[in-house]
Motif scaffolding. Structure first.
Motif, short mmCIF file in Angstrom:
data_model
loop_
_atom_site.label_atom_id
_atom_site.label_comp_id
_atom_site.label_asym_id
_atom_site.label_seq_id
_atom_site.Cartn_x
_atom_site.Cartn_y
_atom_site.Cartn_z
N GLY A 47 -10.76 -19.57 5.03
CA GLY A 47 -11.70 -20.59 5.46
C GLY A 47 -12.20 -20.34 6.86
O GLY A 47 -11.69 -19.47 7.58
N PRO A 48 -13.23 -21.09 7.28
CA PRO A 48 -13.85 -20.86 8.60
C PRO A 48 -12.88 -21.12 9.75
O PRO A 48 -11.92 -21.89 9.62
N PHE A 49 -13.15 -20.47 10.85
CA PHE A 49 -12.38 -20.67 12.08
C PHE A 49 -12.92 -21.91 12.79
O PHE A 49 -14.12 -22.01 13.06
N GLN A 50 -12.02 -22.84 13.08
CA GLN A 50 -12.45 -24.07 13.75
C GLN A 50 -12.56 -23.90 15.26
O GLN A 50 -13.26 -24.67 15.92
N GLY A 51 -11.88 -22.93 15.79
CA GLY A 51 -11.92 -22.70 17.23
C GLY A 51 -11.26 -21.37 17.56
O GLY A 51 -10.83 -20.62 16.67
N LEU A 52 -11.14 -21.10 18.85
CA LEU A 52 -10.63 -19.81 19.30
C LEU A 52 -9.22 -19.55 18.77
O LEU A 52 -8.91 -18.45 18.33
N ALA A 53 -8.37 -20.57 18.78
CA ALA A 53 -6.98 -20.37 18.38
C ALA A 53 -6.86 -19.92 16.93
O ALA A 53 -5.90 -19.21 16.58
N ASP A 54 -7.81 -20.30 16.09
CA ASP A 54 -7.74 -19.92 14.68
C ASP A 54 -7.86 -18.42 14.47
O ASP A 54 -7.43 -17.90 13.44
N LEU A 55 -8.45 -17.72 15.42
CA LEU A 55 -8.59 -16.27 15.28
C LEU A 55 -7.24 -15.57 15.35
O LEU A 55 -7.14 -14.39 14.99
N ALA A 56 -6.20 -16.27 15.80
CA ALA A 56 -4.87 -15.69 15.80
C ALA A 56 -4.36 -15.48 14.37
O ALA A 56 -3.37 -14.76 14.18
N ARG A 57 -5.06 -16.08 13.39
CA ARG A 57 -4.70 -15.83 11.99
C ARG A 57 -4.99 -14.39 11.59
O ARG A 57 -4.43 -13.89 10.62
N VAL A 58 -5.87 -13.75 12.31
CA VAL A 58 -6.29 -12.39 11.96
C VAL A 58 -5.24 -11.39 12.44
O VAL A 58 -4.88 -11.39 13.62
N PRO A 59 -4.73 -10.54 11.55
CA PRO A 59 -3.75 -9.53 11.98
C PRO A 59 -4.30 -8.65 13.09
O PRO A 59 -5.43 -8.17 13.03
N GLY A 60 -3.49 -8.48 14.13
CA GLY A 60 -3.88 -7.61 15.23
C GLY A 60 -4.54 -8.33 16.39
O GLY A 60 -4.83 -7.71 17.41
N ILE A 61 -4.82 -9.62 16.23
CA ILE A 61 -5.44 -10.39 17.32
C ILE A 61 -4.38 -11.29 17.94
O ILE A 61 -3.87 -12.22 17.29
#
Length: 222
Positions: free
Chosen positions: A111-125
């Motif tokens: 699902g969409p990223f709600q904010g900056l912290a959600d990008l931590a879901r991405v492996p390697g970030i």
């Protein structure tokens, strides 16, 4: 009649025998005409490449994509990770091809990223990458590439529209303003980033800008 001594005669007979053996081997080992076969080179997604124009278009599209990905973001330019294609995500600091594709995969599956912290879901970030990304990101904003100034023609004037998510190169060439090169780029972009959801998505295609989009907007469907 020339005269050959014993040594010369034996040499001549040996050379003649070797020549005959060579000819026989070539005739016997050479493939028969019905044994020749050929296969078409496979294009993206296993589909055969249909012609030189498509190959050239794919090469040009790939080169244009790499050039765009290598272009640094402007001082005030921002990217929406919920909408940006891979090539635009690659322009972000610390985001290479693998992470850009991972961002797209994660927003599709999670699902969409709600904010900056959600990008931590991405492996390697991790935290350090998030800190570098923060000044360059925006969330849930309208696409910045075309803005509100882009006005497309209404549906009138064209009896039939071309489905850009299904049409192949020859069909896409029926669109006024689309030649073989742009048609091949549309197909290559569609195969790389997935189907176009709206007419503005065609701006992802190298060589299609607002002016071209205005000409073709009333001739396409999704």
């Amino acid at each position: 009649m020339p005269y050959f001594n014993g040594t010369e005669l034996r040499s001549l007979l040996l050379a003649t025998g070797l020549l005959l053996l060579g000819v026989a081997a070539r005739v016997g080992l050479a493939p028969r005409p019905d044994e020749f076969s050929w296969t078409e080179a496979a294009g993206p997604a296993g589909r055969p490449v249909t012609g030189l124009s498509e190959v050239r278009g794919q090469v040009e599209a790939g080169a244009a994509e790499e050039e765009a990905a290598a272009t640094p973001l402007g001082a005030h330019e921002k990217v929406d990770p919920n909408r940006a294609p891979v090539v635009l995500l690659r322009r972000l600091p610390g985001i290479g091809p693998a992470r850009a594709r991972a961002i797209v995969d994660e927003r599709i599956s999670g699902g969409p990223f709600q904010g900056l912290a959600d990008l931590a879901r991405v492996p390697g970030i991790g935290p350090r990458t998030l800190e570098a990304l923060e000044p360059h990101l925006t969330f849930d904003s309208p696409p910045r590439a075309h803005g509100n100034a882009l006005r497309l023609p209404s549906g009138g004037g064209f009896a039939t529209r071309v489905d850009v998510n299904r049409a192949q190169i020859k069909e896409l060439e029926q669109i006024t303003g689309i030649g073989p090169t742009l048609a091949a780029r549309i197909v290559a972009t569609r195969q790389r980033f997935g189907p176009f959801e709206r007419v503005e998505d065609l701006l992802r295609v190298p060589g299609i800008g607002p002016a071209v989009l205005r000409r073709i907007g009333g001739q396409v469907r999704f």
